[in-house]
Design a protein around this motif. Sequence first.
Motif, mmCIF file in Angstrom:
data_model
loop_
_atom_site.group_PDB
_atom_site.id
_atom_site.type_symbol
_atom_site.label_atom_id
_atom_site.label_comp_id
_atom_site.label_asym_id
_atom_site.label_seq_id
_atom_site.Cartn_x
_atom_site.Cartn_y
_atom_site.Cartn_z
ATOM 1 N N PHE A 71 -20.417 8.186 -4.196
ATOM 2 C CA PHE A 71 -21.683 8.885 -4.402
ATOM 3 C C PHE A 71 -21.971 9.862 -3.270
ATOM 4 O O PHE A 71 -21.669 9.584 -2.110
ATOM 5 C CB PHE A 71 -22.838 7.885 -4.460
ATOM 6 C CG PHE A 71 -22.927 7.155 -5.768
ATOM 7 C CD1 PHE A 71 -22.164 7.559 -6.847
ATOM 8 C CD2 PHE A 71 -23.782 6.088 -5.923
ATOM 9 C CE1 PHE A 71 -22.244 6.896 -8.055
ATOM 10 C CE2 PHE A 71 -23.872 5.409 -7.129
ATOM 11 C CZ PHE A 71 -23.102 5.818 -8.193
ATOM 12 N N SER A 72 -22.559 10.988 -3.635
ATOM 13 C CA SER A 72 -22.939 11.966 -2.625
ATOM 14 C C SER A 72 -24.076 12.815 -3.157
ATOM 15 O O SER A 72 -24.178 13.045 -4.359
ATOM 16 C CB SER A 72 -21.735 12.838 -2.283
ATOM 17 O OG SER A 72 -22.184 14.021 -1.680
ATOM 18 N N LYS B 165 -22.038 16.637 -3.392
ATOM 19 C CA LYS B 165 -20.827 16.886 -4.172
ATOM 20 C C LYS B 165 -21.166 17.469 -5.543
ATOM 21 O O LYS B 165 -22.031 16.949 -6.240
ATOM 22 C CB LYS B 165 -20.077 15.567 -4.338
ATOM 23 C CG LYS B 165 -18.585 15.727 -4.436
ATOM 24 C CD LYS B 165 -17.865 14.425 -4.169
ATOM 25 C CE LYS B 165 -18.103 13.371 -5.226
ATOM 26 N NZ LYS B 165 -17.406 12.122 -4.933
ATOM 27 N N LEU C 270 -20.953 18.056 -9.441
ATOM 28 C CA LEU C 270 -20.719 17.006 -10.421
ATOM 29 C C LEU C 270 -20.326 17.615 -11.755
ATOM 30 O O LEU C 270 -20.975 18.533 -12.237
ATOM 31 C CB LEU C 270 -22.011 16.189 -10.574
ATOM 32 C CG LEU C 270 -21.966 15.051 -11.569
ATOM 33 C CD1 LEU C 270 -21.059 13.957 -11.071
ATOM 34 C CD2 LEU C 270 -23.358 14.516 -11.786
ATOM 35 N N GLU C 271 -19.246 17.104 -12.322
ATOM 36 C CA GLU C 271 -18.863 17.546 -13.660
ATOM 37 C C GLU C 271 -19.050 16.374 -14.614
ATOM 38 O O GLU C 271 -18.341 15.369 -14.526
ATOM 39 C CB GLU C 271 -17.405 18.023 -13.653
ATOM 40 C CG GLU C 271 -17.070 18.849 -14.875
ATOM 41 C CD GLU C 271 -15.622 19.305 -14.888
ATOM 42 O OE1 GLU C 271 -14.850 18.900 -13.999
ATOM 43 O OE2 GLU C 271 -15.272 20.056 -15.806
ATOM 44 N N ALA D 56 -30.068 9.864 -13.539
ATOM 45 C CA ALA D 56 -28.957 10.574 -14.182
ATOM 46 C C ALA D 56 -29.339 10.971 -15.603
ATOM 47 O O ALA D 56 -28.977 12.058 -16.079
ATOM 48 C CB ALA D 56 -27.713 9.697 -14.179
ATOM 49 N N ARG E 97 -31.480 13.946 -15.320
ATOM 50 C CA ARG E 97 -30.611 15.064 -14.923
ATOM 51 C C ARG E 97 -29.882 15.641 -16.137
ATOM 52 O O ARG E 97 -29.871 16.853 -16.353
ATOM 53 C CB ARG E 97 -29.578 14.538 -13.910
ATOM 54 C CG ARG E 97 -28.493 15.506 -13.539
ATOM 55 C CD ARG E 97 -27.313 14.767 -12.909
ATOM 56 N NE ARG E 97 -26.567 14.001 -13.925
ATOM 57 C CZ ARG E 97 -25.782 12.960 -13.649
ATOM 58 N NH1 ARG E 97 -25.650 12.536 -12.417
ATOM 59 N NH2 ARG E 97 -25.140 12.330 -14.618
ATOM 60 N N ARG F 76 -29.647 15.989 -9.786
ATOM 61 C CA ARG F 76 -28.246 15.678 -9.524
ATOM 62 C C ARG F 76 -28.125 15.052 -8.130
ATOM 63 O O ARG F 76 -27.453 14.049 -7.929
ATOM 64 C CB ARG F 76 -27.377 16.926 -9.613
ATOM 65 C CG ARG F 76 -25.893 16.603 -9.463
ATOM 66 C CD ARG F 76 -25.058 17.846 -9.366
ATOM 67 N NE ARG F 76 -25.449 18.621 -8.209
ATOM 68 C CZ ARG F 76 -25.454 19.941 -8.150
ATOM 69 N NH1 ARG F 76 -25.078 20.655 -9.197
ATOM 70 N NH2 ARG F 76 -25.836 20.572 -7.064
ATOM 71 N N SER F 77 -28.822 15.670 -7.172
ATOM 72 C CA SER F 77 -28.790 15.106 -5.818
ATOM 73 C C SER F 77 -29.416 13.724 -5.794
ATOM 74 O O SER F 77 -28.870 12.802 -5.199
ATOM 75 C CB SER F 77 -29.548 16.014 -4.850
ATOM 76 O OG SER F 77 -28.859 17.220 -4.723
ATOM 77 N N GLY G 206 -24.843 11.514 -8.170
ATOM 78 C CA GLY G 206 -23.642 11.688 -8.984
ATOM 79 C C GLY G 206 -23.315 10.497 -9.865
ATOM 80 O O GLY G 206 -22.165 10.265 -10.209
ATOM 81 N N TRP G 207 -24.318 9.760 -10.242
ATOM 82 C CA TRP G 207 -24.107 8.632 -11.168
ATOM 83 C C TRP G 207 -23.632 9.159 -12.525
ATOM 84 O O TRP G 207 -24.182 10.127 -13.060
ATOM 85 C CB TRP G 207 -25.416 7.870 -11.351
ATOM 86 C CG TRP G 207 -25.338 6.796 -12.376
ATOM 87 C CD1 TRP G 207 -25.489 6.942 -13.720
ATOM 88 C CD2 TRP G 207 -25.061 5.415 -12.141
ATOM 89 N NE1 TRP G 207 -25.328 5.718 -14.342
ATOM 90 C CE2 TRP G 207 -25.054 4.770 -13.403
ATOM 91 C CE3 TRP G 207 -24.805 4.653 -11.003
ATOM 92 C CZ2 TRP G 207 -24.814 3.408 -13.536
ATOM 93 C CZ3 TRP G 207 -24.567 3.301 -11.146
ATOM 94 C CH2 TRP G 207 -24.570 2.683 -12.406
ATOM 95 N N THR G 208 -22.587 8.527 -13.094
ATOM 96 C CA THR G 208 -22.133 8.961 -14.418
ATOM 97 C C THR G 208 -22.083 7.806 -15.412
ATOM 98 O O THR G 208 -21.829 8.026 -16.586
ATOM 99 C CB THR G 208 -20.734 9.607 -14.337
ATOM 100 O OG1 THR G 208 -19.900 8.774 -13.547
ATOM 101 C CG2 THR G 208 -20.808 10.995 -13.732
#
Lengths: 193, 511
Positions: free
Chosen positions: A121-122, A125, A127-128, B186, B189, B203-204, B208-210
Motif C-alpha cells: 500500500f502507498s 503509487k 494505481l491501475e 476504494a 474512489r 486513491r491516496s 491502493g486497495w483493490t
Amino acid sequence: MQHKYILGVYDDDDTLLDAVKRLRAEGYRAHEVFSPFPIHGLDEAMGLQDTRLHTAGFIYGATGTLTAVGAMTAIQVLDWPIIVGGKPFFSLPAFVPIIFELTVLFAAIGMVVTFYIRNGFSIFKPLEVVDKRATDDKFILALCCKQYSSDEDQGKIRSLLRSTGASEVNDRVMQTELLPNLFKADEELVAHH
Amino acid sequence: MHYSSPIREPLINNSRTYGDITEDIAKGTEGTPGMLWTVATAISACVALIGVLSLALTVWKGIGMWGANRTVGWAWDITNFVWWIGIGHAGTLISAILLLFRQKWRTGVNRAAEAMTIFAVVCAGLFPVFHMGRVWLAFFIFPLPNTRGMLWVNFNSPLLWDVFAISTYLTVSLLFWYTGLLPDIATVRDRSKDNSWRQAIYRSLSFGWTGTAKQWQRFESLSLILAGLSTPLVLSVHSIVSFDFATSIVPGWHTTIFPPYFVAGAIFSGFAMVLTLMLIARKVMNLENYITIAHIESMNKVIVLTGSIVGIAYITEFFTAWYSANIYERWVFIHNRVADPYIFGPLFGVEPAPYWWAYWMMMSCNVISPQFFWIKALRRNLYVTFALSLVINVGMWFERFVIIVTSLHRDYIPSNWTMYSPTWTEIGIYVGTMGIFMTLFLIFCRTLPVIAIAEVKSILKTAGDQYLAKIGNEEEELRRKGIALGQNALEDSHHHGGGHLAGALHDKNDK
C-alpha cells in the motif's frame, strides 16, 4: 510492458467460488480474484498460503511487554528509585496496566504497519484498477496469459469461465503487472501441466 | 456462509442488491451538500468556536477562570472528561466485542459508532490537558528523557496509567477504524470520474486497495486480532479511569466496585449517544433500509442490560457504605448524596444534602428510565428511544458529577467545606466540545461512507429480507407437505441425501 489477463466477471460470490474450484479441478489456477467483500473459503479454494500476520502480531505484542517491563524497571529501579507509598521500587502490580497497554499498542501498530507494507500500500503509487466494478457488485476472476500462453489453454479457460456462470469474459491489457500471489505448493497442479 | 434462522428479523430491508448497497451508502459522500448539512455544520462550528475561545481564555488567564477551588479541585472538567471517554466506549464495543460474538447487526452501525469513539476521545483528551494549566508543558506526562535532572514520571500513579490507556485507546481505535475503511474508500474512489481531483484524493486515502483475495485474507486476520486486542483494551480504559478515583482514600471514591461499574456505565452512555446520532442520521441520510428497527431494538437491549448493571452498582455502593459501618463512608452517602428534603432526609432524620438534586437526577435518569425498555413496543418506538437516549446522557453526566463533586465538597475538615458551581468559561468549554464533536461527525458523514459497505454486503445473503423470506417460504412449503422440520428431519435428509431445504442448510453450514 503490457500484461494480458483473461477476466471472468461474476455477479455472485457463490458462483465465483464454485468457478474457482472448478477451474482448479481442471488444472487452471486463478491468478487473482477481486471482490467487494471477503468471500469465506476463497483463499482455500484458490490454494493461497495462510497469512502469518497473527504470528507477527504476537511478536510485536511480546516486544511491547518487554519494552514496558524493561523501561519501567530501568527508570524506577535503576535510574531514579523513589519510594512511593512505601512500595518496593519494582512493584509489579502497579506496572500491570502500563505493561498491558504497551502490549496492545505495539501489537496493533506493528500489525497494521505490516499489513500496509505486505499489501504494497502507498499513498503516492499510481494505481491501475483491473475493473472498477470489483469494489461495487462484481466478482472478478483474473487468469494470467503469461502463465497460460497457448491458444488451446486460453480457449479452454474462456469456455470454462462461461460455463461456470461468468456474465462476461473479457481480455484486459494492463500496464502494470498484478502482484504475484502467494500460493501453496500444489503438486497435483504442477503434475497436470 | 452461515445459516441464519428464518425467525431472525432481517437486517437489510427492501430487497437490496450488492449494487444497491453501494449506491445507497456511497451516494452520501457525493454531490453538493444540502442546505440542512451546511446549516448544521455552520452551527456546530460556531459552537466549537465558543469552546476554542473558552479554552483560550483559560490558558490566557489561568485555571482561576474556573469555579474549581481548593476543596473541589476536580469538578466540571474531570466530569466532562469521564463523560466523553465513556461515550466512546460504545464504538469499540460494537466494532470489537460484537465482532467476536458474531453479531450481524453490528455491521449497520459499527462505522459511525467507531467514528464517534474517536471524536469523543479527542474531546475527552482536551479536559485533562487543559486542567494542567500550563498546556505547553503537557508533554511532561510522558516518560521522555529530559534535561530536568532526568526527572521521570511515577509509574505507580493511576493518573499515569490513564495517559497510557487513553493514548493507546485513541491510537488503536483510529487504526482499527481506518483499516476497516480502506475497502469502502476504494469503492468511493472507483465511483468517481477518471482523472478527477476526487479520484486522486480517494486513491491516496484508499492506499491502493483493490480487494484481492490476499488483501481480504490479511484484512480478515487483522480485523479479528484487532478486535481481540480492543476487547480487553476497552475494558481496561474505563477501569483505569475508575482507578483515578478508586485508588484514592476519599470516601465515596475508595470503592472496589468502580471498575465494572464504570465500564457498564460507559457502554450504557455510549449506546445512548449512538442512538441519538443514528436515529437522526438514518432519517436524514435515508439509511432506514440498513439501520432498521431491529438494529435499534438490539441497541436498546444493551441499554436495558447495562442500565440495570449500573442501577445494581448504585444500590450495592450504598449498601456497602452502610454495611461497612465506616462513619465517613456513611456520611458521604447519606448526608452528601441521598438525603433529599422530602423523603429520605426526613426518613434518616438528617439535613438535606446540598447536591441531593444531582443524586436523584442521576438515579431517575439512569436507573428508572432504561427500565422502560423491558417493554418491546417501547424498544421499537423511535420517539421513545430518542427521548430516552437524551435522558440517559444527561443522567450519565450527573453520575460523574455526583461521584466527583459530592465526594469532594465536604472533606474530613469541616472548615474546608464549600460548594462548587461552574463559571461561564467552564460551561463554554463543555458546550464547545459538543460543537467540536458534532462538526467532526458531520464532516465524517459527508466524506466517508457512514455504514461499512463491504460488511453489509457480506451479511446480505444471511440477513437480507429477500433471502430470509425465501428460506421462510421453503420452510412453509415443507410444512405444508407435512414434513416436520425438527432435528430428526434434518439428520434423515442429510443421510439419505433428500430434502431440499435441509440439504441446502447443511451445504450452507459446511461452507
